[in-house]
Scaffold this motif. Structure first.
Motif, PDB file in Angstrom:
ATOM      1  N   MET A   1      58.447 102.796  53.978  1.00  0.00           N
ATOM      2  CA  MET A   1      58.658 104.224  54.173  1.00  0.00           C
ATOM      3  C   MET A   1      57.410 105.028  53.796  1.00  0.00           C
ATOM      4  SD  MET A   1      61.689 104.426  55.396  1.00  0.00           S
ATOM      5  CE  MET A   1      61.925 106.162  55.372  1.00  0.00           C
ATOM      6  N   ARG A   2      56.561 104.469  52.960  1.00  0.00           N
ATOM      7  CA  ARG A   2      55.451 105.269  52.438  1.00  0.00           C
ATOM      8  C   ARG A   2      54.530 105.801  53.520  1.00  0.00           C
ATOM      9  NH1 ARG A   2      53.164 100.114  49.711  1.00  0.00           N
ATOM     10  NH2 ARG A   2      54.690 100.727  48.173  1.00  0.00           N
ATOM     11  N   GLU A   3      54.418 105.103  54.655  1.00  0.00           N
ATOM     12  CA  GLU A   3      53.547 105.619  55.710  1.00  0.00           C
ATOM     13  C   GLU A   3      54.229 106.686  56.565  1.00  0.00           C
ATOM     14  OE1 GLU A   3      55.503 101.867  56.917  1.00  0.00           O
ATOM     15  OE2 GLU A   3      53.945 102.022  55.440  1.00  0.00           O
ATOM     16  N   LEU A   4      55.537 106.898  56.364  1.00  0.00           N
ATOM     17  CA  LEU A   4      56.280 107.870  57.176  1.00  0.00           C
ATOM     18  C   LEU A   4      56.710 109.123  56.430  1.00  0.00           C
ATOM     19  CD1 LEU A   4      58.631 105.417  59.112  1.00  0.00           C
ATOM     20  CD2 LEU A   4      56.486 106.421  59.892  1.00  0.00           C
ATOM     21  N   VAL A   5      56.993 108.986  55.142  1.00  0.00           N
ATOM     22  CA  VAL A   5      57.531 110.118  54.382  1.00  0.00           C
ATOM     23  C   VAL A   5      56.801 110.258  53.046  1.00  0.00           C
ATOM     24  CG1 VAL A   5      59.840 109.898  55.408  1.00  0.00           C
ATOM     25  CG2 VAL A   5      59.335 108.725  53.279  1.00  0.00           C
ATOM     26  N   ASN A   6      56.961 111.399  52.410  1.00  0.00           N
ATOM     27  CA  ASN A   6      56.306 111.618  51.122  1.00  0.00           C
ATOM     28  C   ASN A   6      57.288 111.613  49.948  1.00  0.00           C
ATOM     29  OD1 ASN A   6      57.626 114.037  51.450  1.00  0.00           O
ATOM     30  ND2 ASN A   6      55.803 115.320  51.242  1.00  0.00           N
ATOM     31  N   PHE A   7      58.553 111.275  50.189  1.00  0.00           N
ATOM     32  CA  PHE A   7      59.537 111.335  49.105  1.00  0.00           C
ATOM     33  C   PHE A   7      59.918 109.979  48.528  1.00  0.00           C
ATOM     34  CE2 PHE A   7      61.876 111.570  53.107  1.00  0.00           C
ATOM     35  CZ  PHE A   7      62.801 110.534  52.978  1.00  0.00           C
ATOM     36  N   CYS A   8      59.523 108.877  49.156  1.00  0.00           N
ATOM     37  CA  CYS A   8      59.791 107.557  48.583  1.00  0.00           C
ATOM     38  C   CYS A   8      58.913 106.528  49.275  1.00  0.00           C
ATOM     39  CB  CYS A   8      61.260 107.169  48.697  1.00  0.00           C
ATOM     40  SG  CYS A   8      61.815 106.761  50.361  1.00  0.00           S
ATOM     41  N   ASP A   9      58.805 105.354  48.643  1.00  0.00           N
ATOM     42  CA  ASP A   9      58.049 104.249  49.233  1.00  0.00           C
ATOM     43  C   ASP A   9      58.946 103.268  49.960  1.00  0.00           C
ATOM     44  OD1 ASP A   9      55.644 105.241  48.272  1.00  0.00           O
ATOM     45  OD2 ASP A   9      55.706 104.039  46.441  1.00  0.00           O
ATOM     46  N   GLU A  27      76.897 100.396  41.147  1.00  0.00           N
ATOM     47  CA  GLU A  27      76.989 100.308  39.692  1.00  0.00           C
ATOM     48  C   GLU A  27      76.179  99.135  39.161  1.00  0.00           C
ATOM     49  OE1 GLU A  27      81.153 100.190  38.737  1.00  0.00           O
ATOM     50  OE2 GLU A  27      81.485 102.211  39.520  1.00  0.00           O
ATOM     51  N   GLY A  28      76.190  98.016  39.887  1.00  0.00           N
ATOM     52  CA  GLY A  28      75.396  96.862  39.479  1.00  0.00           C
ATOM     53  C   GLY A  28      73.909  97.161  39.503  1.00  0.00           C
ATOM     54  N   ILE A  29      73.464  97.882  40.509  1.00  0.00           N
ATOM     55  CA  ILE A  29      72.058  98.291  40.580  1.00  0.00           C
ATOM     56  C   ILE A  29      71.715  99.170  39.388  1.00  0.00           C
ATOM     57  CG2 ILE A  29      70.388  99.693  41.856  1.00  0.00           C
ATOM     58  CD1 ILE A  29      71.798  98.703  44.443  1.00  0.00           C
ATOM     59  N   GLU A  30      72.573 100.164  39.122  1.00  0.00           N
ATOM     60  CA  GLU A  30      72.321 101.076  38.002  1.00  0.00           C
ATOM     61  C   GLU A  30      72.285 100.335  36.666  1.00  0.00           C
ATOM     62  OE1 GLU A  30      73.746 105.335  38.189  1.00  0.00           O
ATOM     63  OE2 GLU A  30      75.224 104.351  39.492  1.00  0.00           O
ATOM     64  N   GLU A  31      73.232  99.429  36.462  1.00  0.00           N
ATOM     65  CA  GLU A  31      73.270  98.658  35.215  1.00  0.00           C
ATOM     66  C   GLU A  31      72.030  97.789  35.058  1.00  0.00           C
ATOM     67  OE1 GLU A  31      76.964  96.505  35.100  1.00  0.00           O
ATOM     68  OE2 GLU A  31      78.143  98.353  35.148  1.00  0.00           O
ATOM     69  N   GLY A  32      71.635  97.116  36.142  1.00  0.00           N
ATOM     70  CA  GLY A  32      70.440  96.278  36.088  1.00  0.00           C
ATOM     71  C   GLY A  32      69.184  97.074  35.790  1.00  0.00           C
ATOM     72  N   LEU A  33      69.063  98.234  36.410  1.00  0.00           N
ATOM     73  CA  LEU A  33      67.908  99.085  36.159  1.00  0.00           C
ATOM     74  C   LEU A  33      67.903  99.610  34.730  1.00  0.00           C
ATOM     75  CD1 LEU A  33      67.775 101.080  39.510  1.00  0.00           C
ATOM     76  CD2 LEU A  33      66.177  99.313  38.744  1.00  0.00           C
ATOM     77  N   LYS A  34      69.075  99.965  34.223  1.00  0.00           N
ATOM     78  CA  LYS A  34      69.177 100.468  32.852  1.00  0.00           C
ATOM     79  C   LYS A  34      68.698  99.421  31.859  1.00  0.00           C
ATOM     80  CE  LYS A  34      72.325 102.895  29.810  1.00  0.00           C
ATOM     81  NZ  LYS A  34      73.659 103.469  29.649  1.00  0.00           N
ATOM     82  N   LYS A  35      69.052  98.152  32.101  1.00  0.00           N
ATOM     83  CA  LYS A  35      68.595  97.059  31.232  1.00  0.00           C
ATOM     84  C   LYS A  35      67.077  96.940  31.244  1.00  0.00           C
ATOM     85  CE  LYS A  35      72.722  94.207  31.553  1.00  0.00           C
ATOM     86  NZ  LYS A  35      73.310  92.960  32.084  1.00  0.00           N
ATOM     87  N   GLU A  36      66.454  97.313  32.357  1.00  0.00           N
ATOM     88  CA  GLU A  36      64.994  97.260  32.486  1.00  0.00           C
ATOM     89  C   GLU A  36      64.336  98.557  32.027  1.00  0.00           C
ATOM     90  OE1 GLU A  36      63.226  94.554  33.396  1.00  0.00           O
ATOM     91  OE2 GLU A  36      65.149  93.487  33.439  1.00  0.00           O
ATOM     92  N   ILE A  38      64.842 101.556  33.400  1.00  0.00           N
ATOM     93  CA  ILE A  38      64.581 102.426  34.552  1.00  0.00           C
ATOM     94  C   ILE A  38      65.807 103.296  34.796  1.00  0.00           C
ATOM     95  CG2 ILE A  38      64.050 102.491  37.019  1.00  0.00           C
ATOM     96  CD1 ILE A  38      62.832  99.655  36.631  1.00  0.00           C
ATOM     97  N   GLU A  39      65.581 104.595  34.897  1.00  0.00           N
ATOM     98  CA  GLU A  39      66.697 105.508  35.131  1.00  0.00           C
ATOM     99  C   GLU A  39      66.841 105.846  36.600  1.00  0.00           C
ATOM    100  OE1 GLU A  39      67.406 108.917  32.776  1.00  0.00           O
ATOM    101  OE2 GLU A  39      66.314 108.108  31.067  1.00  0.00           O
ATOM    102  N   VAL A  40      68.079 106.038  37.013  1.00  0.00           N
ATOM    103  CA  VAL A  40      68.371 106.513  38.356  1.00  0.00           C
ATOM    104  C   VAL A  40      68.339 108.036  38.298  1.00  0.00           C
ATOM    105  CG1 VAL A  40      70.128 106.618  40.163  1.00  0.00           C
ATOM    106  CG2 VAL A  40      69.751 104.488  38.915  1.00  0.00           C
ATOM    107  N   LEU A  64      71.504 106.137  45.791  1.00  0.00           N
ATOM    108  CA  LEU A  64      70.850 106.049  44.484  1.00  0.00           C
ATOM    109  C   LEU A  64      69.376 106.378  44.684  1.00  0.00           C
ATOM    110  CD1 LEU A  64      72.271 102.628  43.241  1.00  0.00           C
ATOM    111  CD2 LEU A  64      73.065 104.900  42.596  1.00  0.00           C
ATOM    112  N   ASP A  65      68.883 107.358  43.955  1.00  0.00           N
ATOM    113  CA  ASP A  65      67.476 107.753  44.062  1.00  0.00           C
ATOM    114  C   ASP A  65      66.771 107.380  42.771  1.00  0.00           C
ATOM    115  OD1 ASP A  65      65.003 108.991  44.233  1.00  0.00           O
ATOM    116  OD2 ASP A  65      65.812 110.958  44.779  1.00  0.00           O
ATOM    117  N   MET A  66      65.814 106.454  42.873  1.00  0.00           N
ATOM    118  CA  MET A  66      65.040 106.032  41.716  1.00  0.00           C
ATOM    119  C   MET A  66      63.596 106.531  41.810  1.00  0.00           C
ATOM    120  SD  MET A  66      67.681 103.785  42.282  1.00  0.00           S
ATOM    121  CE  MET A  66      67.053 102.718  43.546  1.00  0.00           C
ATOM    122  N   GLY A  67      63.342 107.510  42.653  1.00  0.00           N
ATOM    123  CA  GLY A  67      61.984 108.025  42.830  1.00  0.00           C
ATOM    124  C   GLY A  67      61.299 107.325  43.984  1.00  0.00           C
TER     125      GLY A  67
END
Length: 103
Positions: A1-9, A27-36, A38-40, A64-67
């Motif tokens: 996506m990075r070559e098409l938009v400026n809001f995410c890669d 929820e699994g994605i959010e939990e896994g990221l939290k353990k690392e 990383i905030e959603v 889910l938007d993680m930046g």
């Protein structure tokens, strides 16, 4: 996506077999990221935005938007309805290959 938009890669697009499974994936994605550590930044289900009539007709879409990465988790009918792969067809695709379950 990075070559098409400026809001995410990257977009991650996944499908659950039901609204319950789509939410569990999110929820699994959010939990896994939290353990690392990383905030959603933003998490929302489109079912609650559109009410139950929307969900009955088009299914669930969880965002889910993680930046740099935005994950879209759909029920099959919602994925077909929104067709993000078609909308963003000029983006490079990276296919995920499912691995066997650990025993």
């Amino acid at each position: 996506m990075r070559e098409l938009v400026n809001f995410c890669d990257f977009f991650v697009i996944a499908t659950g077999t039901s609204d319950r499974q789509a939410r569990a994936i999110a929820e699994g994605i959010e939990e896994g990221l939290k353990k690392e550590g990383i905030e959603v930044n933003f998490s929302h289900s489109l079912k609650s935005l559109g009410g139950s009539q929307f969900a009955q007709e088009n299914g669930v879409w969880v965002l889910l938007d993680m930046g740099d990465v935005v994950a879209h988790i759909f029920e099959p009918q919602a994925r077909e309805f929104y067709a993000l792969e078609h909308l963003w067809q000029d983006a490079s695709k990276i296919e995920h290959k499912t691995r066997g379950r650990k025993k």
